[in-house]
Motif scaffolding. Sequence first.
Motif, mmCIF file in Angstrom:
data_model
loop_
_atom_site.group_PDB
_atom_site.id
_atom_site.type_symbol
_atom_site.label_atom_id
_atom_site.label_comp_id
_atom_site.label_asym_id
_atom_site.label_seq_id
_atom_site.Cartn_x
_atom_site.Cartn_y
_atom_site.Cartn_z
ATOM 1 N N ALA A 1 0.843 -1.199 0.000
ATOM 2 C CA ALA A 1 0.000 0.000 0.000
ATOM 3 C C ALA A 1 0.875 1.246 0.000
ATOM 4 C CB ALA A 1 -0.923 0.013 1.223
ATOM 5 N N ARG A 2 1.938 1.205 0.786
ATOM 6 C CA ARG A 2 2.880 2.322 0.818
ATOM 7 C C ARG A 2 3.483 2.546 -0.575
ATOM 8 N NH1 ARG A 2 4.400 6.671 3.882
ATOM 9 N NH2 ARG A 2 6.624 7.027 3.825
ATOM 10 N N ALA A 3 3.879 1.428 -1.185
ATOM 11 C CA ALA A 3 4.528 1.529 -2.499
ATOM 12 C C ALA A 3 3.599 2.168 -3.526
ATOM 13 C CB ALA A 3 4.975 0.152 -2.981
ATOM 14 N N VAL A 4 2.345 1.720 -3.568
ATOM 15 C CA VAL A 4 1.479 2.220 -4.647
ATOM 16 C C VAL A 4 0.916 3.600 -4.367
ATOM 17 C CG1 VAL A 4 0.860 -0.104 -5.383
ATOM 18 C CG2 VAL A 4 -0.639 1.115 -3.825
ATOM 19 N N THR A 5 0.799 3.981 -3.083
ATOM 20 C CA THR A 5 0.265 5.319 -2.820
ATOM 21 C C THR A 5 1.374 6.351 -2.800
ATOM 22 O OG1 THR A 5 0.380 4.857 -0.456
ATOM 23 C CG2 THR A 5 -1.757 4.593 -1.521
ATOM 24 N N ARG A 6 2.606 5.908 -2.575
ATOM 25 C CA ARG A 6 3.696 6.841 -2.381
ATOM 26 C C ARG A 6 4.438 7.152 -3.678
ATOM 27 N NH1 ARG A 6 7.258 8.415 1.568
ATOM 28 N NH2 ARG A 6 8.455 10.038 0.560
ATOM 29 N N TYR A 7 4.614 6.143 -4.484
ATOM 30 C CA TYR A 7 5.403 6.327 -5.693
ATOM 31 C C TYR A 7 4.506 6.161 -6.910
ATOM 32 C CZ TYR A 7 9.068 5.369 -2.319
ATOM 33 O OH TYR A 7 9.866 5.399 -1.223
ATOM 34 N N ARG A 8 4.843 6.903 -7.957
ATOM 35 C CA ARG A 8 4.121 6.672 -9.212
ATOM 36 C C ARG A 8 4.895 5.624 -9.991
ATOM 37 N NH1 ARG A 8 3.760 12.488 -11.102
ATOM 38 N NH2 ARG A 8 3.573 13.191 -8.978
ATOM 39 N N LEU A 9 4.497 4.366 -9.857
ATOM 40 C CA LEU A 9 5.261 3.279 -10.457
ATOM 41 C C LEU A 9 4.586 2.806 -11.735
ATOM 42 C CD1 LEU A 9 5.903 1.205 -7.220
ATOM 43 C CD2 LEU A 9 7.444 2.824 -8.303
ATOM 44 N N ARG A 10 5.412 2.408 -12.692
ATOM 45 C CA ARG A 10 4.853 1.749 -13.863
ATOM 46 C C ARG A 10 4.344 0.382 -13.435
ATOM 47 N NH1 ARG A 10 6.419 3.238 -18.984
ATOM 48 N NH2 ARG A 10 7.652 5.130 -19.061
ATOM 49 N N GLY A 11 3.231 -0.040 -13.987
ATOM 50 C CA GLY A 11 2.757 -1.392 -13.697
ATOM 51 C C GLY A 11 2.032 -1.512 -12.367
ATOM 52 N N THR A 12 1.719 -0.371 -11.728
ATOM 53 C CA THR A 12 0.994 -0.436 -10.464
ATOM 54 C C THR A 12 -0.335 -1.154 -10.631
ATOM 55 O OG1 THR A 12 1.975 1.610 -9.662
ATOM 56 C CG2 THR A 12 -0.085 0.940 -8.657
ATOM 57 N N GLY A 13 -1.042 -0.798 -11.715
ATOM 58 C CA GLY A 13 -2.349 -1.406 -11.954
ATOM 59 C C GLY A 13 -2.248 -2.921 -12.090
#
Lengths: 263, 350, 289
Positions: free
Chosen positions: A82-94
């Motif tokens: 949750a931290r990773a996806v809300t904190r960083y704009r990552l490719r492939g999050t979806g």
Amino acid sequence: MRKHALLLYAFAYLAFLYVPVLVLPIFSFNDSQFIAFPLTGFTTRWYAALGADSAMLHALVNSLKVGTATALLSTLLGLLAARAVTRYRLRGTGAALGFISLPLFIPDIVLGISLLLLLGVAGLPLSLGAVVLGHLLVCVPFALTVLIARFEGFDRDLEEASADLGENGWMTFWRVTFPLILPGILASLLLAFITSFDEFLVAYFLSGTEPTLPVYIWGQLRFPERLPVVLALGAIILTTSIALVALAEYVRNLGVKRPMVGA
Amino acid sequence: MSFLSIKAVSKAFAGPPVVDNVDLEVPQGQFFTLLGPSGCGKTTLLRMIAGFETPDRGTISIDGEAMNDIPPHLRPTNMVFQNYAIFPHLNVFDNIAYGLRKQRLPKAELRARVEAMLATVRLEGLGGRGAGQLSGGQRQRVALARALVRRPKLLLLDEPLAALDKRLREAMQIELRALQRQVGITFLMVTHDQDEALSLADQVAVMSSGRILQIASPRELYERPNCREVADFIGQNNFFHATVKTIDADSVTVNAGLLGVVTLAKANVMCAVAPGDRLLLAIRPEDIAFDDAGLAGEIAAATFLGETSLFQVRVAGRSDPVIVSNYFDPPSKAVHLKFPPQFLIGLPEH
Amino acid sequence: MAEKGRNQGAENGYLLLAPTLLVMGLALAAPLALVAIYSLKTQSGIGLSDGWTLARYGEVLGRASYQVLFWRSLAVSGAVTLVTLVLAYPMAYFVAFRARRAKFLWLIALTIPFWTSYLLRVFSWKIILGFDGLINSGLMRLGLIDHPLTFLLYNPFAVVVTLAHAWAAFAILPIYVSLEKIDRALLEAATDLGDGPLRRFLRVTLPLSMPGVIGAAILIFVPTTGDYVTPTLVGGPAGSMIANMIEVQFGRIGNWPLGSALALVSMVAVAMVAGSFVLLARWAAAQVR
């Protein structure tokens, strides 16, 4: 008039929900081995027999172990993700979120037999550890949903304010982020624990010689003479849960009244 | 060497630069304001000074020390966030003490410093209040106190008054100015509100599209803007096209179309010119007078503003109305306008 | 580290994501791949014979008795989903719009029944619907019937009722949340623009609560299709479902390839039905004007 109709419906629905649940405690006080009407008389002997039922207590302990491990691990994994996806704009999050949520769209029986195959191929024995792994599949998506919601409501400026006031990343997490997402963490722990504690099918395939409580109960459902004891345990678990919820609610209200704790 | 020194700083996210080759020098003890429309890069510049963004190019130094590689929590700056970022799980006292805890001060000293700061921002006795129980003005004071209690070398303020309503904002402007004088710390404020910038700052830097257009005192900025964008952004202006005819030692004579041939003081021409160059003349509405003779026009609309009225005057041969501000309504709709040459400012056409 | 800017540290983000993806890969992707592999094999003794074959899928799709199980699973589960949603919607609506200050109390009251063991809740319906159960003994006591009704238990109807009870919370809560999110000003606007209560409900409230309804439908449909406990306890032979057959293949019969093929086919079928339901519901919601 419509207002009253809806109210009436609400109470009827409540009755629909409660009748089956209340039938059980009734039979835990019924003086007969057979779970059938009419009732034959009042007894507390099923409760007295609880302490002597070592197999059931063993299963209860197994379930508590599995539930605790599942709650802690799934919340930890959920927290990181949750931290990773809300904190960083990552490719492939979806794609990553979709993959993690996949178990919600797969019937439990498929999860159970697929892990059974994995253990078989890997030559690993059935165990409580395998059950925990299976329960993580079911609980991590829930934990992630709860925690992402909490992180999204969290104002990033607060972490920057903390850094601005001289705290490094780690201390900022402990002094600001953690206290603010704590309700989410507790909700995730609770949700994962109940889900695991109550899960039957995956545990049925994976627990082997160490049954969890639902697996044990499943076995007892075929031996009606043992059932009243199981119902007595069920009644105790229900009462304990309600007491815990009430307590948690009471503590929460205490917190609200203290002026120290804001919105 | 000035106190805050920004040299050739650029920053781009995806796309064109948000901050484009900015140079800025701020002396110690000043109340300095970055003024510009939203999206001009002023907040990004502020966040680079605080350390929340890293410049792509250029250097930022404070008090002679290069800041580029220093993380935000080790910089001698503190920030007042736009929405104040008051920690919701802490009360007022603990919010203000937040940045002091790491210094492991004796309990009594910690308390004394926080109490003193509460007094400075006039929040005595409110230390026990929860963060959720504060009004907008109180939240702003807590944010200020929380930053100032750490005795930063430089206080950064990101639109500190934007979240407040108009009356409170005006009261807080006065307080903020007094507070800066009292603590003597250099303040660097970002705002899009020109009134705020003009009334608070010792010096203002006007930003647009990532560049700094002009750095000057508020009076200078108002009276002698150096380009059309600044003249347009700060207050109102009327613009007239003109062509340079002759240049003397201390004056410039231009042909200004409807305004005829006018002579400007050289100090009022904000760019280098040669005969034949095109210029833009700017004049403020309050500097134009109604007169018996002069440019003829007709009042198309009037807006009553209390002390003054604002008139839109239609003039033959010009599509935009001329905006005139005056204390009295003229007797008839047909008016004549006078443009005193000493109020005309010559600006580069682009 | 936390002090870095909002657009930096993508590596850190992936690092944070890695453990979860790793666990899910190990516990989900690898086992599912194994299921796929097994479904292409043939059981021989306690092991697998070499070579690949589509014969298991031929069996799964060709044999009438399996087809009956598939259709029944989907039909029962569809009925459960529908019944649960229809019963739960007014309840959720009541809590969201009418319960006012008692809202929280109602939510607690609605969730407490689900603190009882799932197995015992299902079992309880056996007591209620059974030959000498609550309903039959009650009706006989009242003199309305002479002999116990036998059509109550051990059929698809019993499965639907039991599951509609067991999964109620999964319908009430998502619908409640989506109703609660609706801006009350929108409802006032609809009234202001001339909608009566019913038209307003159909044109504003219902479409805006569709995300909750769709979410609840998926949350209920997927697991109930693969449910094993309920058909076993209250379904009887006429109410047994696909999960029972999968369990038998992995248990008593020991034909893991066939069980794997059954599992994969049911998984795909569930996904297809659920997917087309979502599309259909979105389309229907888009038709509202």
